[in-house]
Design a protein around this motif. Structure first.
Motif, mmCIF file in Angstrom:
data_model
loop_
_atom_site.group_PDB
_atom_site.id
_atom_site.type_symbol
_atom_site.label_atom_id
_atom_site.label_comp_id
_atom_site.label_asym_id
_atom_site.label_seq_id
_atom_site.Cartn_x
_atom_site.Cartn_y
_atom_site.Cartn_z
ATOM 1 N N SER A 223 -12.930 -2.684 -8.821
ATOM 2 C CA SER A 223 -12.919 -1.222 -8.896
ATOM 3 C C SER A 223 -11.478 -0.728 -8.855
ATOM 4 N N CYS A 224 -11.232 0.426 -9.463
ATOM 5 C CA CYS A 224 -9.893 1.025 -9.454
ATOM 6 C C CYS A 224 -9.631 1.700 -8.098
ATOM 7 N N LEU A 225 -8.364 1.787 -7.725
ATOM 8 C CA LEU A 225 -7.988 2.396 -6.453
ATOM 9 C C LEU A 225 -7.068 3.586 -6.695
ATOM 10 N N VAL A 226 -7.313 4.689 -5.996
ATOM 11 C CA VAL A 226 -6.421 5.839 -6.026
ATOM 12 C C VAL A 226 -5.430 5.703 -4.872
ATOM 13 N N SER A 227 -4.444 6.597 -4.827
ATOM 14 C CA SER A 227 -3.369 6.471 -3.842
ATOM 15 C C SER A 227 -3.878 6.549 -2.408
ATOM 16 N N ASP A 228 -4.862 7.429 -2.147
ATOM 17 C CA ASP A 228 -5.389 7.558 -0.790
ATOM 18 C C ASP A 228 -6.062 6.259 -0.337
ATOM 19 N N GLU A 229 -6.741 5.597 -1.239
ATOM 20 C CA GLU A 229 -7.397 4.331 -0.885
ATOM 21 C C GLU A 229 -6.370 3.245 -0.597
ATOM 22 N N LEU A 230 -5.276 3.235 -1.362
ATOM 23 C CA LEU A 230 -4.229 2.251 -1.105
ATOM 24 C C LEU A 230 -3.553 2.520 0.236
ATOM 25 N N LEU A 231 -3.318 3.792 0.557
ATOM 26 C CA LEU A 231 -2.754 4.142 1.865
ATOM 27 C C LEU A 231 -3.678 3.738 3.000
ATOM 28 N N GLN A 232 -4.967 4.014 2.834
ATOM 29 C CA GLN A 232 -5.941 3.660 3.860
ATOM 30 C C GLN A 232 -5.979 2.157 4.073
ATOM 31 N N TYR A 233 -5.898 1.416 2.981
ATOM 32 C CA TYR A 233 -5.897 -0.045 3.065
ATOM 33 C C TYR A 233 -4.687 -0.550 3.848
ATOM 34 N N HIS A 234 -3.513 -0.036 3.538
ATOM 35 C CA HIS A 234 -2.300 -0.501 4.218
ATOM 36 C C HIS A 234 -2.270 -0.030 5.675
ATOM 37 N N HIS A 235 -2.841 1.132 5.969
ATOM 38 C CA HIS A 235 -2.960 1.554 7.368
ATOM 39 C C HIS A 235 -3.818 0.556 8.144
ATOM 40 N N PHE A 236 -4.908 0.118 7.539
ATOM 41 C CA PHE A 236 -5.791 -0.835 8.202
ATOM 42 C C PHE A 236 -5.076 -2.168 8.436
ATOM 43 N N VAL A 237 -4.364 -2.656 7.412
ATOM 44 C CA VAL A 237 -3.656 -3.937 7.538
ATOM 45 C C VAL A 237 -2.585 -3.849 8.615
ATOM 46 N N SER A 238 -1.855 -2.722 8.656
ATOM 47 C CA SER A 238 -0.829 -2.545 9.674
ATOM 48 C C SER A 238 -1.435 -2.505 11.078
ATOM 49 N N LYS A 239 -2.558 -1.832 11.192
ATOM 50 C CA LYS A 239 -3.244 -1.762 12.490
ATOM 51 C C LYS A 239 -3.742 -3.132 12.916
ATOM 52 N N GLN A 240 -4.219 -3.901 11.948
ATOM 53 C CA GLN A 240 -4.763 -5.222 12.249
ATOM 54 C C GLN A 240 -3.664 -6.213 12.610
ATOM 55 N N GLN A 241 -2.535 -6.180 11.893
ATOM 56 C CA GLN A 241 -1.486 -7.174 12.096
ATOM 57 C C GLN A 241 -0.495 -6.782 13.187
ATOM 58 N N PHE A 242 -0.165 -5.480 13.268
ATOM 59 C CA PHE A 242 0.870 -5.045 14.197
ATOM 60 C C PHE A 242 0.369 -4.068 15.255
ATOM 61 N N ASP A 243 -0.920 -3.733 15.182
ATOM 62 C CA ASP A 243 -1.543 -2.828 16.143
ATOM 63 C C ASP A 243 -0.852 -1.457 16.171
ATOM 64 N N LYS A 244 -0.452 -0.980 14.998
ATOM 65 C CA LYS A 244 0.131 0.361 14.911
ATOM 66 C C LYS A 244 -0.034 0.875 13.486
ATOM 67 N N ASP A 245 0.000 2.213 13.368
ATOM 68 C CA ASP A 245 -0.142 2.833 12.053
ATOM 69 C C ASP A 245 1.181 2.780 11.282
ATOM 70 N N LEU A 246 1.093 3.061 10.000
ATOM 71 C CA LEU A 246 2.291 3.101 9.175
ATOM 72 C C LEU A 246 3.165 4.295 9.555
ATOM 73 N N THR A 247 4.458 4.107 9.478
ATOM 74 C CA THR A 247 5.383 5.220 9.689
ATOM 75 C C THR A 247 5.465 6.044 8.402
ATOM 76 N N ASP A 248 6.130 7.190 8.487
ATOM 77 C CA ASP A 248 6.293 8.036 7.301
ATOM 78 C C ASP A 248 7.066 7.289 6.209
ATOM 79 N N GLU A 249 8.089 6.532 6.620
ATOM 80 C CA GLU A 249 8.865 5.775 5.640
ATOM 81 C C GLU A 249 8.012 4.706 4.978
ATOM 82 N N GLN A 250 7.155 4.045 5.759
ATOM 83 C CA GLN A 250 6.283 3.013 5.191
ATOM 84 C C GLN A 250 5.244 3.617 4.251
ATOM 85 N N GLU A 251 4.777 4.807 4.572
ATOM 86 C CA GLU A 251 3.842 5.476 3.659
ATOM 87 C C GLU A 251 4.528 5.785 2.331
ATOM 88 N N GLU A 252 5.783 6.179 2.391
ATOM 89 C CA GLU A 252 6.539 6.438 1.172
ATOM 90 C C GLU A 252 6.692 5.157 0.354
#
Length: 402
Positions: A223-252
């Motif tokens: 399935s295709c992914l929009v930007s919000d889905e990609l952000l949500q995915y990386h937020h989840f991975v960051s939470k899982q690996q580092f136990d914290k959300d993405l920073t503003d710079e990482q979201e950029e």
């Protein structure tokens, strides 16, 4: 008398053979009737069992809270298609279900994922002065027939293909086939369906880890992914690996990568581009540079050798770090300038004031630019960029060095 006895014996033999054939035919009819009756009895006995099993499976699924591999709800046609998508992801096959149903289609080749060897992380000696110059195969990889100029070579491996065989195989759609015809015999070249799919470089263990992350994030395969889905995915991975959300710079950074994966500005990224990007992330995480060098083909090593020799003008076997980064960017010369510019992080766009940390480290950066780099170091550091340039897609699947 002997003649009469001979005729009689012949008649007796014919009569005996006729009797045997008749008995055999009768036995077959009787056996077929018995088997049919037995199957009918078995089906009658299995009906309650199947119903009971179905009830047990249904209640077991209810006990799981409706959780499925796809996370898309109860079973049905969509769940079946989704399950097929997961199977194709696991097995490394990109054939659509409707394509597999074609009766005239050739059988897709079986693919076995690679395994890590004991010496996988040990340095691989690749001589700079010795060109390998591998020759392409003489026969089509699909039908094993030689037809001279009608064969299209892969720019990564030595396989060659007929366009008709690839069409019957179902791996390439019409537009992809036309791209192959236009580029396979040019300097740009074309990657076959083995080399184009970076996900096939992952081992079973690495693929299982990636699939588990997809399932937990409720990413639906193909399935295709929009930007919000990609952000949500990386937020989840960051939470899982580092136990914290993405920073503003990482979201950029994520949004900049989204732009790099969507060079045509469609507003979404294709499944294959997202999968290749994540596959490269897995390779960078779990593999050493020596291991990545072992994934390069002879054609890729020759191309790297040619680039290095072109930069080593004084022929001392060394180039600068700045020239090394320039060479790494050259692997993507088949891409448009617009797609290359999308790869620059938004956080790095714009003027830098003199008091900023980036400005204060400019002297150190200049010193690093002139640091010498050997052929062995160049090949190790460039291996991930060479692999990332394999797909035919114009998307950028890895961040280029600044």
């Amino acid at each position: 008398m002997g003649v009469l006895m001979s005729k009689k014996q012949s008649v007796d033999k014919v009569q005996k053979c006729t009797a045997v054939v008749s008995a055999f035919q009768s036995g077959i009819k009787d056996r077929a009737a018995v088997v049919k009756q037995a199957e009918g009895d078995t089906e009658d006995r299995d009906v309650p069992t199947q119903t009971s099993t179905g009830d047990e499976e249904k209640s077991a699924e209810d006990g799981k809270g409706g959780e499925t591999e796809s996370g898309s709800g109860p079973s049905g046609p969509s769940a079946s298609v989704n399950q097929e998508a997961w199977s194709r992801l696991r097995d490394g096959k990109g054939v659509e279900p409707e394509d597999l149903e074609k009766s005239h289609q050739l059988t897709p080749p079986a693919y076995v994922r690679p395994k890590r060897e004991a010496d996988d992380d040990q340095p691989l000696e690749v001589e700079l002065a010795k060109k390998e110059q591998p020759k392409s195969d003489e026969m089509c990889d699909v039908c094993e027939v030689w037809t001279a100029d009608d064969l299209y070579p892969c720019r990564i491996c030595t396989r060659v293909f007929h366009d008709g065989c690839l069409r019957e195989l179902g791996y390439l759609r019409a537009e992809a086939l036309q791209e192959m015809r236009d580029t396979a015999h040019t300097v740009t070249g074309w990657s076959c369906y083995y080399c184009d799919n970076l996900n096939l470089l992952l081992t079973d263990e690495e693929m299982y880890s990636l699939m588990e992350t997809f399932k937990q994030c409720k990413i639906i395969p193909e399935s295709c992914l929009v930007s919000d889905e990609l952000l949500q995915y990386h937020h989840f991975v960051s939470k899982q690996q580092f136990d914290k959300d993405l920073t503003d710079e990482q979201e950029e950074e994520v949004l900049a990568q989204f732009a790099a994966l969507d060079p045509d500005k469609k507003g979404h990224i294709e499944w294959s581009d997202f999968l290749y990007f994540e596959s490269l992330a897995v390779l960078r995480k779990f593999r050493t540079e020596n291991s990545l060098v072992r994934l390069l083909t002879a054609k890729e090593r020759d191309a790297a050798r040619l680039v290095f020799l072109g930069l080593d003008l004084d022929e001392d076997g060394l180039i600068t770090r700045a020239e090394c980064r320039q060479a790494q960017q050259s692997w993507f010369n088949k891409l448009s300038k617009d797609s290359q510019s999308c790869n620059v992080s938004i956080s790095h766009v714009g003027p830098i004031c003199e008091s900023s940390p980036a400005s204060s480290s400019s002297e150190q950066s200049k010193t690093d630019d002139i640091r010498p780099t050997s052929w062995a170091d160049f090949l190790r550091e460039s291996s991930i960029y060479i692999l990332a340039a394999r797909p035919n897609s114009t998307a950028m699947h890895i961040r280029l060095p600044l």
